[in-house]
Design an enzyme around this catalytic site. Structure first.
Site, PDB file in Angstrom:
ATOM      1  N   TRP A  46       1.049  -0.862   0.203  1.00 19.91           N
ATOM      2  CA  TRP A  46      -0.035   0.251  -0.346  1.00 19.91           C
ATOM      3  C   TRP A  46       1.316   1.284   0.085  1.00 19.91           C
ATOM      4  O   TRP A  46       0.218   2.348  -0.592  1.00 19.91           O
ATOM      5  CB  TRP A  46      -0.673  -0.501   1.625  1.00 19.91           C
ATOM      6  CG  TRP A  46      -1.928  -1.295   0.446  1.00 19.91           C
ATOM      7  CD1 TRP A  46      -2.253  -2.016   1.462  1.00 19.91           C
ATOM      8  CD2 TRP A  46      -2.949  -0.814   0.268  1.00 19.91           C
ATOM      9  NE1 TRP A  46      -3.119  -2.749   0.844  1.00 19.91           N
ATOM     10  CE2 TRP A  46      -4.044  -1.934  -0.439  1.00 19.91           C
ATOM     11  CE3 TRP A  46      -3.071  -0.120  -1.895  1.00 19.91           C
ATOM     12  CZ2 TRP A  46      -4.598  -2.268  -0.375  1.00 19.91           C
ATOM     13  CZ3 TRP A  46      -4.466  -0.304  -1.590  1.00 19.91           C
ATOM     14  CH2 TRP A  46      -5.279  -0.929  -2.068  1.00 19.91           C
TER      15      TRP A  46
ATOM     16  N   LYS B 124     -12.710  -2.072   5.735  1.00 21.31           N
ATOM     17  CA  LYS B 124     -11.578  -2.653   6.609  1.00 21.31           C
ATOM     18  C   LYS B 124     -12.123  -2.716   8.060  1.00 21.31           C
ATOM     19  O   LYS B 124     -12.620  -4.244   8.229  1.00 21.31           O
ATOM     20  CB  LYS B 124      -9.807  -2.831   6.161  1.00 21.31           C
ATOM     21  CG  LYS B 124     -10.390  -2.163   5.027  1.00 21.31           C
ATOM     22  CD  LYS B 124      -9.725  -2.994   4.306  1.00 21.31           C
ATOM     23  CE  LYS B 124      -8.868  -2.406   3.090  1.00 21.31           C
ATOM     24  NZ  LYS B 124      -8.345  -1.780   3.095  1.00 21.31           N
TER      25      LYS B 124
ATOM     26  N   ASP C  44      -1.691   6.486   6.708  1.00 23.07           N
ATOM     27  CA  ASP C  44      -2.698   5.074   6.316  1.00 23.07           C
ATOM     28  C   ASP C  44      -3.509   4.779   7.168  1.00 23.07           C
ATOM     29  O   ASP C  44      -2.321   3.419   7.334  1.00 23.07           O
ATOM     30  CB  ASP C  44      -2.365   4.651   4.721  1.00 23.07           C
ATOM     31  CG  ASP C  44      -3.054   4.002   4.325  1.00 23.07           C
ATOM     32  OD1 ASP C  44      -4.108   3.307   5.077  1.00 23.07           O
ATOM     33  OD2 ASP C  44      -3.502   3.252   3.370  1.00 23.07           O
TER      34      ASP C  44
HETATM   35  C1  LIG Z   1      -7.481  -1.503   1.393  1.00 24.69           C
HETATM   36  C2  LIG Z   1      -6.286  -0.279   1.401  1.00 24.69           C
HETATM   37  C3  LIG Z   1      -6.752   0.923   0.754  1.00 24.69           C
HETATM   38  C4  LIG Z   1      -7.619   1.270  -0.370  1.00 24.69           C
HETATM   39  O1  LIG Z   1      -8.697   1.956  -0.118  1.00 24.69           O
HETATM   40  P1  LIG Z   1      -9.349   1.923  -1.183  1.00 24.69           P
HETATM   41  O2  LIG Z   1     -10.524   2.211  -0.390  1.00 24.69           O
HETATM   42  O3  LIG Z   1     -10.108   0.253  -2.001  1.00 24.69           O
HETATM   43  O4  LIG Z   1      -9.191   2.996  -1.832  1.00 24.69           O
HETATM   44  C5  LIG Z   1      -5.882   1.693   0.740  1.00 24.69           C
HETATM   45  N1  LIG Z   1      -4.557   1.192   2.159  1.00 24.69           N
HETATM   46  C6  LIG Z   1      -4.735   0.169   2.893  1.00 24.69           C
HETATM   47  C7  LIG Z   1      -3.908   0.332   3.941  1.00 24.69           C
HETATM   48  C8  LIG Z   1      -5.750  -0.914   2.804  1.00 24.69           C
HETATM   49  O5  LIG Z   1      -5.709  -0.920   3.236  1.00 24.69           O
END
Ligand SMILES: *Cc1c(COP(=O)(O)O)cnc(C)c1O
Length: 375
Positions: A103, A206, A182
């Site tokens: 990511w 998530k 993030d």
């Molecule tokens: C799932 C995830 C993303 C991507 O998210 P989207 O909603 O599909 O754009 C970005 N960063 C992390 C750490 C993730 O787990």
């Protein structure tokens, strides 16, 4: 009586608490006597404003978000934020990114379109890594630039199963750039030290609700520096000034996330309540699963012990020919979505907040049975 459901180990969109799903079902046709579903309400009406204000206040309380941070409910997802963040915070200047997995690597590539990006450290280049992500480079080794607009870190790498157990203290490293994190895949699973953070973003799917809602928590002094090309609907200052209602926010997602925040607030475990309780259960679940993997000769997790994720546990069968049989047997036992990410292979058990201890116990018991039969 709640129907028995299988245990869902999906990495995202992921399982939600059973109680929350039941409440959503009950309230679907008529929310609190309004005669409407939450999906059918004006986002500017009294009913929805109360849902929104409660969700925001509950989140602020749960995560102990200080007053000088704004909470924004946006759209665009984690990947959208990879662009929205540099559009708002880079000022077109230097951005340092620490690559610890799939990511953050993606985040660096996207930020390059808007800013002068430097990879301050790359876990794939650590000695012995051979291009894999298995450890976090020590913050003291990060090549941070003086005057960078911000430093980007992914605090839980969902695909690789790597988690920062403490946030880096950039000030202690002699840098005053804000830290942008993030935290999509471990938001609300543990406390956040806001004194070390300038901005945090998370896709909801998530750990806190349906896909389509994106959470941004940003220090007030970082608002108001968006590049002229930044779309108005993604300008944090405009969104903050409009209480996330500059355009129609993801109303249903905010509603479900709000119910999850209430579920977390009343959550009790191990003599604790709220975030401390869910964190304790997350610690216990992860310890149980890693101990089972480490104690076996069939399975392995390759991530350094100091940064193993409490949320996402990738593992491999040493004999990969058994993969299909493993997944089929798991499904038969009601253990769903254990297949690993295609870029890593093997298996991955995501054990977010909503996964009960019983789910991890059932997985561990299956791991042992399968090993007895095939080991
Ligand atoms: C799932 C995830 C993303 C991507 O998210 P989207 O909603 O599909 O754009 C970005 N960063 C992390 C750490 C993730 O787990």
């Amino acid at each position: 009586m709640q129907a028995v459901r299988p245990f869902n180990f999906s990495a995202g969109p992921a399982a939600l608490p059973h109680e929350v799903l039941s409440q959503v079902a009950e309230e679907m046709l008529d929310w609190h006597g309004s005669g409407m579903s939450v999906m059918e309400m004006s986002h500017r009406g009294r009913e929805f404003i109360s849902i929104y204000e409660t969700a925001e206040a509950d989140l602020r309380e749960l995560l102990q978000v200080p007053e000088h941070f704004r909470i924004l409910f946006m759209q665009g997802g984690g990947l959208g934020e990879n662009a929205i963040l540099p559009l708002n915070l880079s000022r077109g200047g230097a951005v340092d990114v620490v690559v610890t997995g799939s990511w953050s690597k993606k985040s660096a590539a996207e930020a390059k379109r808007y800013a002068d990006v430097r990879i301050a450290a790359n876990a794939a280049e650590l000695p012995g890594a051979n291009g894999r992500y298995l450890d976090i480079p020590a913050p003291s080794t990060w090549q941070l630039r003086r005057g960078a607009s911000y430093v980007h870190v992914c605090t839980n790498e969902t695909i690789d199963g790597i988690e920062f157990q403490a946030l880096p203290d950039l000030k202690a490293l002699g840098h005053d750039a804000p830290l942008a994190i993030d935290f999509s895949s471990h938001v609300a699973s543990r406390p956040v030290d806001w004194s070390r953070v300038g901005l945090a973003f998370a896709g909801a799917q998530k750990n806190i609700g349906p896909a389509g809602l994106t959470l941004v928590i940003v220090r007030e002094d970082l608002l108001g520096h968006a590049l002229p090309i930044c779309p108005s609907a993604f300008d944090y200052k405009i969104v903050a000034e409009a209480q996330s209602m500059y355009n129609t926010p993801p109303t249903f997602g905010i509603y479900v996330a709000g119910l999850v925040f209430q579920w977390l607030k009343r959550f009790a475990y191990g003599g604790k309540t709220g975030l401390a309780a869910i964190e304790q259960r997350n610690i216990d679940k992860a310890a149980l699963l890693y101990a089972a993997l480490d104690g076996s000769s069939l399975y392995e997790n390759r991530v350094a012990a100091s940064c193993r994720s409490r949320m996402n546990v990738p593992f491999f069968l040493r004999d990969e020919r058994l993969n299909d049989a493993f997944l089929a047997g798991a499904k038969e036992r009601g253990l769903l979505q254990l297949k690993g990410h295609k870029s890593v292979g093997g298996m991955r058990a995501s054990i977010y907040n909503a996964m009960p201890l019983e789910g991890v116990q059932a997985l561990v018991s299956y791991l042992k049975d399968f090993e007895t039969r095939h080991g």
